[in-house]
Write a protein that holds these residues in place. Structure first.
Motif, short mmCIF file in Angstrom:
data_model
loop_
_atom_site.label_atom_id
_atom_site.label_comp_id
_atom_site.label_asym_id
_atom_site.label_seq_id
_atom_site.Cartn_x
_atom_site.Cartn_y
_atom_site.Cartn_z
N THR A 106 -35.74 -45.73 75.40
CA THR A 106 -35.45 -46.97 74.82
C THR A 106 -34.06 -47.35 75.20
N THR A 107 -33.44 -46.49 75.26
CA THR A 107 -31.89 -46.80 75.45
C THR A 107 -31.57 -47.25 76.73
N ALA A 108 -32.51 -46.50 77.69
CA ALA A 108 -32.20 -46.90 79.14
C ALA A 108 -32.81 -48.33 79.18
N ASN A 109 -33.93 -48.77 78.53
CA ASN A 109 -34.55 -50.27 78.70
C ASN A 109 -33.60 -51.02 78.03
N ASN A 110 -32.74 -50.79 77.13
CA ASN A 110 -32.02 -51.71 76.30
C ASN A 110 -30.82 -51.97 77.17
N LEU A 111 -30.23 -50.80 77.90
CA LEU A 111 -29.17 -51.06 78.90
C LEU A 111 -29.55 -51.93 79.98
N LYS A 164 -28.72 -56.96 82.38
CA LYS A 164 -29.52 -58.39 83.01
C LYS A 164 -28.59 -59.52 82.17
N PHE A 165 -28.40 -59.36 80.86
CA PHE A 165 -27.88 -60.38 79.93
C PHE A 165 -26.32 -60.41 80.70
N GLN A 166 -25.56 -59.04 80.86
CA GLN A 166 -24.23 -59.30 81.29
C GLN A 166 -24.20 -60.06 82.55
N LYS A 167 -24.91 -59.84 83.71
CA LYS A 167 -24.97 -60.62 84.77
C LYS A 167 -25.25 -61.90 84.76
N ALA A 168 -26.32 -62.21 83.97
CA ALA A 168 -26.50 -63.61 83.64
C ALA A 168 -25.18 -64.47 83.02
N LEU A 169 -24.35 -63.85 82.26
CA LEU A 169 -23.18 -64.34 81.86
C LEU A 169 -22.26 -64.57 82.88
N ASP A 203 -15.06 -79.00 93.19
CA ASP A 203 -14.44 -79.89 93.91
C ASP A 203 -13.77 -79.33 95.26
N GLN A 204 -12.70 -79.01 95.58
CA GLN A 204 -12.20 -78.53 96.70
C GLN A 204 -12.04 -76.91 96.77
N MET A 205 -12.40 -76.34 95.81
CA MET A 205 -12.23 -74.85 95.64
C MET A 205 -13.60 -74.01 95.96
N LYS A 206 -13.79 -73.18 96.80
CA LYS A 206 -14.80 -72.19 96.73
C LYS A 206 -14.53 -71.00 96.26
N PHE A 207 -15.47 -70.34 95.52
CA PHE A 207 -15.30 -69.29 94.59
C PHE A 207 -16.49 -68.24 95.08
N GLU A 208 -16.14 -67.15 95.32
CA GLU A 208 -17.04 -65.85 95.77
C GLU A 208 -16.75 -64.62 94.81
N SER A 209 -17.59 -63.98 94.63
CA SER A 209 -17.41 -62.85 93.58
C SER A 209 -18.13 -61.54 94.22
N MET A 210 -17.49 -60.39 93.66
CA MET A 210 -18.15 -59.15 93.81
C MET A 210 -18.27 -58.24 92.68
N PHE A 211 -19.17 -57.82 92.16
CA PHE A 211 -19.30 -57.00 90.79
C PHE A 211 -20.42 -55.91 90.89
N VAL A 212 -19.51 -54.59 90.85
CA VAL A 212 -20.29 -53.47 91.10
C VAL A 212 -20.00 -52.62 89.87
N PRO A 213 -20.65 -52.64 88.91
CA PRO A 213 -20.27 -51.47 87.64
C PRO A 213 -20.40 -50.11 88.04
N CYS A 214 -19.67 -49.30 87.34
CA CYS A 214 -20.04 -47.81 87.68
C CYS A 214 -20.98 -47.31 86.89
N GLU A 215 -21.35 -48.01 85.85
CA GLU A 215 -22.51 -47.45 84.91
C GLU A 215 -23.40 -48.55 84.94
N VAL A 216 -24.36 -48.44 83.88
CA VAL A 216 -25.66 -49.79 83.76
C VAL A 216 -24.76 -50.80 83.45
N VAL A 217 -23.89 -50.84 82.53
CA VAL A 217 -23.11 -52.02 81.95
C VAL A 217 -21.67 -51.86 82.27
N ALA A 218 -20.88 -52.89 82.37
CA ALA A 218 -19.34 -52.85 82.89
C ALA A 218 -18.46 -53.29 81.78
#
Length: 423
Positions: A150-155, A160-165, A174-189
């Motif tokens: 249950t905890t694993a499913n909730n995590l 997914k919720f955190q990634k959606a945020l 406008d004239q700015m290009k944004f790129e990102s990288m996100f690698v959690p060390c655990e399920v959530v960060a």
């Protein structure tokens, strides 16, 4: 199962009757049968857990009865005393190998019989205690497994919720290009970053890192993601974010930082805090204004020039009241890039305990400066995995990269790549 009944197996009527009487006088209910075949039928239908059987009998011997009982694998343990007129050691060994627990030489002495039965009863009580404990352990293990699932499913849902945020990995404002990288060390960060348009001339960006890892850090990160949000607001007030604690001035980095510090300092025990870089890109002024709260400096990579760091640290948020936050600025012209990152990037350790370092990070960015922002972040992730020797990291990794694109009305020739630089 408590011992209440004993099955005796004896083909001779008189010894069978004597044995039955002795056991009944000891307070046990007795089932008496004449051979192993009858005894086996009883074992199939009654929850017997104590058997006293003769060795030599017609149809099925005591030895064969022992073997069948052990082969059957009853859910209960059956204690077996084998009656024999033999005293040879080899015969005793054969009886033990067949599954007997104890032996008695006929004719049975009443005192010896009592001692043997009481010893068997103690064994069965210990066995029952062990079975009960194992069942409790199995039940506890099952409950823990269910809770873990249950905890694993909730995590996973929380991840997914955190990634959606988080904003899209690639976006253009406008004239700015944004790129990102996100690698959690655990399920959530505990890391979070975002960027948004304040008005026609200004665009905000930030990256924060909550102290610690896992669920506690993620909870504060979730809260901050909602607090540092300009939406929804009416068009004439998009520079203000109402948090329930007051208004945040998104146009002025130090004012925003001071207000956040006030909000979270009174709710912190000093153990949970966060670092942050918050900045505003002003296209009209071609300038970046930002403040730094205990976070690694911004890496600024001008189109023509070497990368450098800007910012001297400052204090994290949520620890000290009335903290003053410094304001920094630098020019941000077409082709220039800036990088925000969590300390998990530069603090990534190799197997020998050496950190990746800001210098290596800047060298990589400079080497891939003529490639796209996305290409540079892909190369960075590959480099960190190789440096670490694993794709599992000790800390969250977050990078937000911004490039000032050329104005469509400008001459693009000044941004053309000199092929000689690629050699």
């Amino acid at each position: 199962m408590a011992l209440s009944r004993i099955l005796i197996v004896e083909d001779t009527p008189f010894p069978r009757a004597i044995l039955q009487r002795q056991l009944m006088q000891m307070g046990y209910e007795v089932i008496a049968v004449a051979d192993g075949t009858e005894a086996w039928e009883v074992m199939q239908n009654e929850p017997i857990n104590f058997v006293i059987t003769d060795w030599l009998m017609p149809r099925m011997s005591g030895i064969e009865l022992c073997r069948r009982i052990r082969r059957e694998g009853f859910s209960r343990y059956v204690y077996i005393i084998l009656l024999t007129a033999k005293g040879d050691k080899n015969d005793l060994i054969a009886g033990l190998e067949a599954g007997a627990d104890d032996f008695m030489v006929k004719p049975c002495n009443p005192l010896e019989l009592k001692v043997k039965v009481l010893a068997g009863e103690r064994v069965l009580k210990y066995e029952k205690t062990l079975v009960d404990q194992n069942r409790k352990l199995e039940l506890a293990h099952q409950q823990i497994s269910e809770q873990f699932a249950t905890t694993a499913n909730n995590l996973k849902l929380a991840a997914k919720f955190q990634k959606a945020l988080l904003p899209m990995e690639s976006a253009t404002i406008d004239q700015m290009k944004f790129e990102s990288m996100f690698v959690p060390c655990e399920v959530v960060a505990g890391d979070f970053f975002n960027f948004f348009k304040i008005n026609e001339e200004k665009t905000a960006f930030f990256l924060l890192d909550v102290a610690g890892h896992g669920i506690p850090a993620a909870m504060l990160s979730f809260t901050l993601s909602h607090v540092i949000s300009p939406l929804p607001f009416p068009p004439d007030a998009q520079h203000l974010g109402h948090t329930g604690y007051g208004f945040l001035d998104f146009t002025h980095p130090t004012h925003l930082a001071s207000r956040l510090n006030q909000i979270f300092e009174v709710r912190s025990d000093g153990q949970q805090y966060f670092t942050m870089v918050y900045g505003v890109i002003d296209l009209a002024m071609e300038q970046v204004l930002f403040t730094q709260a205990g976070h690694p400096p911004i890496i600024y990579l001008p189109y023509e020039g070497e990368p450098c760091t800007i910012g001297e640290g400052g204090f994290p948020m949520g620890i000290f009241p009335n903290t003053d936050f410094d304001i920094y600025s630098f020019d941000f012209r077409p082709g220039d890039r800036l990088y925000l990152y969590s300390d998990g990037v530069t603090g990534c350790f190799d197997p020998d305990g050496q950190s990746y370092s800001t210098e290596r990070f800047m060298d990589l960015l400079a080497h891939h400066r003529r490639g796209s922002l996305r290409e540079g972040l892909v190369k960075l992730k590959q480099a960190l995995i190789e440096w670490r020797g694993s794709d599992q990291f000790e800390d969250d990794l977050s990078v937000l990269a911004v490039e000032r694109l050329p104005d469509p009305s400008q001459d693009r020739n000044h941004l053309a790549v000199d092929l000689s630089e690629l050699d």
